[in-house]
Design an enzyme around this catalytic site. Structure first.
Site, PDB file in Angstrom:
ATOM      1  N   ASP A  75       0.822  -1.203   0.000  1.00 24.27           N
ATOM      2  CA  ASP A  75       0.000   0.000   0.000  1.00 24.27           C
ATOM      3  C   ASP A  75       0.860   1.258   0.000  1.00 24.27           C
ATOM      4  O   ASP A  75       2.038   1.234   0.375  1.00 24.27           O
ATOM      5  CB  ASP A  75      -0.967   0.018   1.182  1.00 24.27           C
ATOM      6  CG  ASP A  75      -0.259  -0.009   2.538  1.00 24.27           C
ATOM      7  OD1 ASP A  75       0.714  -0.772   2.677  1.00 24.27           O
ATOM      8  OD2 ASP A  75      -0.677   0.734   3.448  1.00 24.27           O
ATOM      9  N   GLU A 137       0.034  -1.304   5.646  1.00 21.12           N
ATOM     10  CA  GLU A 137       1.133  -0.892   6.525  1.00 21.12           C
ATOM     11  C   GLU A 137       1.003   0.584   6.873  1.00 21.12           C
ATOM     12  O   GLU A 137       1.274   0.998   8.006  1.00 21.12           O
ATOM     13  CB  GLU A 137       2.485  -1.171   5.843  1.00 21.12           C
ATOM     14  CG  GLU A 137       3.698  -0.963   6.735  1.00 21.12           C
ATOM     15  CD  GLU A 137       4.298   0.446   6.682  1.00 21.12           C
ATOM     16  OE1 GLU A 137       5.247   0.706   7.433  1.00 21.12           O
ATOM     17  OE2 GLU A 137       3.805   1.283   5.884  1.00 21.12           O
TER      18      GLU A 137
END
Length: 386
Positions: A75, A137
């Protein structure tokens, strides 16, 4: 023979997916799994609850203990409102740099490693390399724990984990932890002229936020001058505040989001205990005389442990030998490295690119850093053949 890509081509492929944390990462995960399958490598997905996102892990080489985990998150942070010169999801090369969201933080590390798969397969690996790609994350390392659990229970025990956060290929042996919290203050509405008849949740929240700042000031005052972190103490900050309905109404509710970025030596629960004691013991008693329903409720949104330096740690010694560096440093941001360490794995951060350009418009990675990442991984592959 499966598809082969240069590092640049693989970076371009991964950057092309809009994997901002609010969106699904499945398209990227599917492409990676398909690429690995083309080389005869089986990838395992670990989904979130509604199967809109997934982690992925896969092994290249023999199924034996002593392998190395290459960990990276898929991400990226949003680009909304940022003055990008180029399309953030189209890789653009200019003046020795590759521009695009995630080039530094941290798709390049994973892309370089994936591009090395043919090299991994061509070498007589005695120990495996394990890919570990996670989701979310950037919003609290939410995805990695489920994948780490599976790696710990289903794979032959790896001897080290390398998290490829952008460190300019320096070895980072410690990072701060982060705990994200939301506090909701409930008061009682009343006309703002009648302060004895109501309780302003906003005014209570202001005092709580000031107390958070006071705790950080105490940390700063006792900071160790030789700390490897910057700032060299645990920080506590409030990022979002929402409350009230009108300027002439005492607010019934106020919510604020805050975080604790703590050095490994500090326990974030100690700060929460003090915060709750102040709210429950000092602020609420007089307010409940007016409004018995007055309340302060705090919930933990995310909790990422710090990464602590390991004395003669396997991961640190390995990366130092591969990079030729005799020193390590510390990072003030948090990553899944602390989660891997908490699960019992020796872990460090070491990856290409600079954290100083992460999360910013016109994020980039130097081509020289891509080259450095390639050289590092080639040395690692050769090391695992010995």
């Amino acid at each position: 023979m499966g598809a082969q890509y240069s590092s640049r081509e693989m970076i371009e492929k991964l950057v092309g997916f809009d994997t901002v944390s609010r969106s699904s990462n499945l398209a990227l995960i599917d492409i990676v799994a398909e690429y690995l399958a083309g080389h005869g490598i089986t990838a395992t997905r670990v989904y979130n609850a509604d199967k809109t996102k997934a982690n992925l892990y896969a092994t290249v080489g023999p199924q034996v203990e002593g392998g190395i985990v290459l960990s990276g998150h898929t991400d990226v942070v949003p680009v909304d409102g940022q003055p990008w010169v180029t399309d953030p999801f189209v890789l653009t090369e200019k003046d020795g740099r590759l521009y695009g969201r995630g080039t530094a933080d941290m798709k390049s590390f994973s892309a370089i490693a994936l591009a090395k798969v043919p090299e991994m397969l061509a070498k007589p690996l005695k120990y495996p390399l394990h890919f570990a790609l996670s989701y979310d994350e950037e919003v609290g390392c939410l995805g990695a724990p489920a994948m780490i659990d599976e790696i710990a229970t289903r794979l032959p025990r790896p001897r080290a984990v390398i998290v490829g956060e952008p460190t300019m290929m320096e070895v980072v042996s410690a990072h701060k932890g982060i705990m994200t919290l939301q506090t909701t203050v409930t008061g009682r509405e009343a006309h703002s002229s009648l302060v004895e008849d109501g309780v302003s949740a906003v005014m209570v929240a202001v005092r709580l936020i000031a107390f958070i700042g006071d705790m950080m000031a105490e940390n700063k005052a006792r900071a160790m001058p030789d700390s490897p972190f910057w700032p060299p103490y645990s920080t506590l900050t409030c990022g979002i505040v929402n409350g009230g309905t009108a300027g002439n109404i005492l607010a019934r509710e106020c919510r604020f989001l805050w975080d604790i970025r703590h050095i490994p030596e500090d326990n974030p629960l100690d700060f929460i205990t003090r915060f709750q004691a102040y709210g429950e013991g000092v602020l609420l008693p007089p307010l409940r005389v007016i409004a018995p329903e007055a309340a302060i409720v705090t919930e933990i949104i995310a909790n990422v442990p710090a990464l602590a330096p390991e004395a003669q740690g396997e991961a640190e010694m390995l990366c130092r030998s591969l990079t030729g560096l005799n020193t390590t440093s510390a990072a003030s941001y948090a990553a899944e490295a602390g989660q891997f360490q908490q699960a019992g794995f020796s872990t460090v951060l070491c990856g290409p690119g600079s954290i100083t350009v992460a999360h910013q418009p016109n994020e980039y990675i130097e081509l020289s850093q891509v080259k450095a990442g390639e050289q590092f991984l080639s040395k690692l592959i050769d090391r695992l053949c010995l």
